[in-house]
Design a protein around this motif. Structure first.
Motif, PDB file in Angstrom:
ATOM      1  N   ASP A   1      19.212  61.829  -7.898  1.00 20.85           N
ATOM      2  CA  ASP A   1      18.598  61.475  -9.175  1.00 20.85           C
ATOM      3  C   ASP A   1      19.645  61.320 -10.286  1.00 20.85           C
ATOM      4  N   LEU A   2      20.783  60.724  -9.923  1.00 22.45           N
ATOM      5  CA  LEU A   2      21.881  60.504 -10.876  1.00 22.45           C
ATOM      6  C   LEU A   2      22.010  59.035 -11.278  1.00 22.45           C
ATOM      7  N   PHE A   3      21.225  58.165 -10.656  1.00 23.39           N
ATOM      8  CA  PHE A   3      21.376  56.729 -10.868  1.00 23.39           C
ATOM      9  C   PHE A   3      20.207  56.221 -11.699  1.00 23.39           C
ATOM     10  N   ASN A   4      20.523  55.664 -12.879  1.00 18.99           N
ATOM     11  CA  ASN A   4      19.472  55.159 -13.761  1.00 18.99           C
ATOM     12  C   ASN A   4      20.018  54.028 -14.621  1.00 18.99           C
ATOM     13  N   ASP A   5      19.263  53.598 -15.600  1.00 21.04           N
ATOM     14  CA  ASP A   5      19.670  52.468 -16.447  1.00 21.04           C
ATOM     15  C   ASP A   5      20.889  52.768 -17.310  1.00 21.04           C
ATOM     16  N   ASN A   6      21.260  54.041 -17.444  1.00 25.17           N
ATOM     17  CA  ASN A   6      22.436  54.402 -18.241  1.00 25.17           C
ATOM     18  C   ASN A   6      23.675  54.672 -17.389  1.00 25.17           C
ATOM     19  N   SER A   7      23.545  54.519 -16.079  1.00 24.98           N
ATOM     20  CA  SER A   7      24.665  54.810 -15.176  1.00 24.98           C
ATOM     21  C   SER A   7      25.807  53.821 -15.355  1.00 24.98           C
ATOM     22  N   ILE A   8      27.014  54.338 -15.095  1.00 26.20           N
ATOM     23  CA  ILE A   8      28.218  53.507 -15.088  1.00 26.20           C
ATOM     24  C   ILE A   8      28.918  53.732 -13.758  1.00 26.20           C
ATOM     25  N   ILE A   9      29.152  52.643 -13.046  1.00 22.83           N
ATOM     26  CA  ILE A   9      29.908  52.690 -11.797  1.00 22.83           C
ATOM     27  C   ILE A   9      31.252  52.027 -12.061  1.00 22.83           C
ATOM     28  N   LEU A  10      32.298  52.613 -11.502  1.00 20.14           N
ATOM     29  CA  LEU A  10      33.642  52.063 -11.628  1.00 20.14           C
ATOM     30  C   LEU A  10      34.168  51.711 -10.247  1.00 20.14           C
ATOM     31  N   GLY A  11      34.871  50.617 -10.163  1.00 18.79           N
ATOM     32  CA  GLY A  11      35.633  50.269  -8.971  1.00 18.79           C
ATOM     33  C   GLY A  11      37.097  50.349  -9.372  1.00 18.79           C
ATOM     34  N   ILE A  12      37.872  51.147  -8.637  1.00 13.30           N
ATOM     35  CA  ILE A  12      39.278  51.333  -9.001  1.00 13.30           C
ATOM     36  C   ILE A  12      40.169  51.016  -7.809  1.00 13.30           C
ATOM     37  N   ALA A  13      40.908  49.914  -7.931  1.00 13.39           N
ATOM     38  CA  ALA A  13      41.918  49.575  -6.930  1.00 13.39           C
ATOM     39  C   ALA A  13      43.157  50.406  -7.264  1.00 13.39           C
TER      40      ALA A  13
ATOM     41  N   ARG B   1      48.369  53.445 -15.475  1.00  8.85           N
ATOM     42  CA  ARG B   1      46.927  53.663 -15.296  1.00  8.85           C
ATOM     43  C   ARG B   1      46.367  52.503 -14.490  1.00  8.85           C
ATOM     44  N   PRO B   2      45.361  52.772 -13.639  1.00 10.46           N
ATOM     45  CA  PRO B   2      44.784  51.672 -12.854  1.00 10.46           C
ATOM     46  C   PRO B   2      43.823  50.814 -13.668  1.00 10.46           C
ATOM     47  N   ILE B   3      43.636  49.609 -13.207  1.00 12.38           N
ATOM     48  CA  ILE B   3      42.624  48.710 -13.766  1.00 12.38           C
ATOM     49  C   ILE B   3      41.262  49.206 -13.293  1.00 12.38           C
ATOM     50  N   LEU B   4      40.280  49.157 -14.182  1.00 10.25           N
ATOM     51  CA  LEU B   4      38.915  49.593 -13.861  1.00 10.25           C
ATOM     52  C   LEU B   4      37.981  48.393 -13.804  1.00 10.25           C
ATOM     53  N   GLU B   5      37.223  48.290 -12.749  1.00 12.89           N
ATOM     54  CA  GLU B   5      36.081  47.378 -12.743  1.00 12.89           C
ATOM     55  C   GLU B   5      34.920  48.239 -13.209  1.00 12.89           C
TER      56      GLU B   5
END
Length: 151
Positions: free
Chosen positions: A41-53, A128-132
């Protein structure tokens, strides 16, 4: 591509790491993380997901490149799953590229971001890495962001 300068805070993250050539397999761990987040129950309309290479495939063997799919979590969050890691991103000044959330737009943006930085006289901060960044409020409007650390 919309471009803005933003001070991004240090995020507390729960993440899954994948090692291997960057590409479509990263989508699989993104879905795995989202599934785990929904169960908790952590995923909602305010969630932020990051992809980090974490690695540059021009320097690191593609088979050894690390990609982290992350969910920004609150300060009190505790990880309770062996597949989920826990950490923090490094905040600071970023050049944020807002792009359409499509495979083609992402590929094009990755090919153009460094020349755009140069045109605007911004210097890439390679410490620092680039963030998607995939903020659900933007994804719902078919946008995402590539956040490039600058000095």
């Amino acid at each position: 591509m919309d471009i803005n300068i933003e001070m991004i805070p240090s995020y507390k993250i729960a993440y899954i790491r994948r090692i291997g050539t960057y590409g479509s397999d990263n989508v699989r761990i993104m879905e795995e993380l989202k599934s785990w987040a929904r169960e908790k129950d952590l995923f909602n309309d305010n969630s932020i997901i990051l992809g980090i290479a974490q690695d540059n495939p021009q320097i690191t063997e593609p088979k050894d490149c690390r990609y982290d799919t992350c969910l920004v979590v609150s300060g009190e969050f505790k990880v309770d799953n062996n597949n989920i890691n826990f950490g923090k991103t490094i905040g600071g000044k970023y050049c944020v590229f807002k792009i359409c959330h499509t495979v083609d737009a992402m590929k094009k943006a990755w090919m153009e971001i460094f020349s755009e930085l140069s045109k605007k006289n911004y210097e890439f901060d390679d410490r620092r890495p680039i963030l998607e960044r995939y903020a659900m409020q933007m994804i719902n409007k078919h946008y995402c962001e590539i956040c490039v650390p600058i000095l």
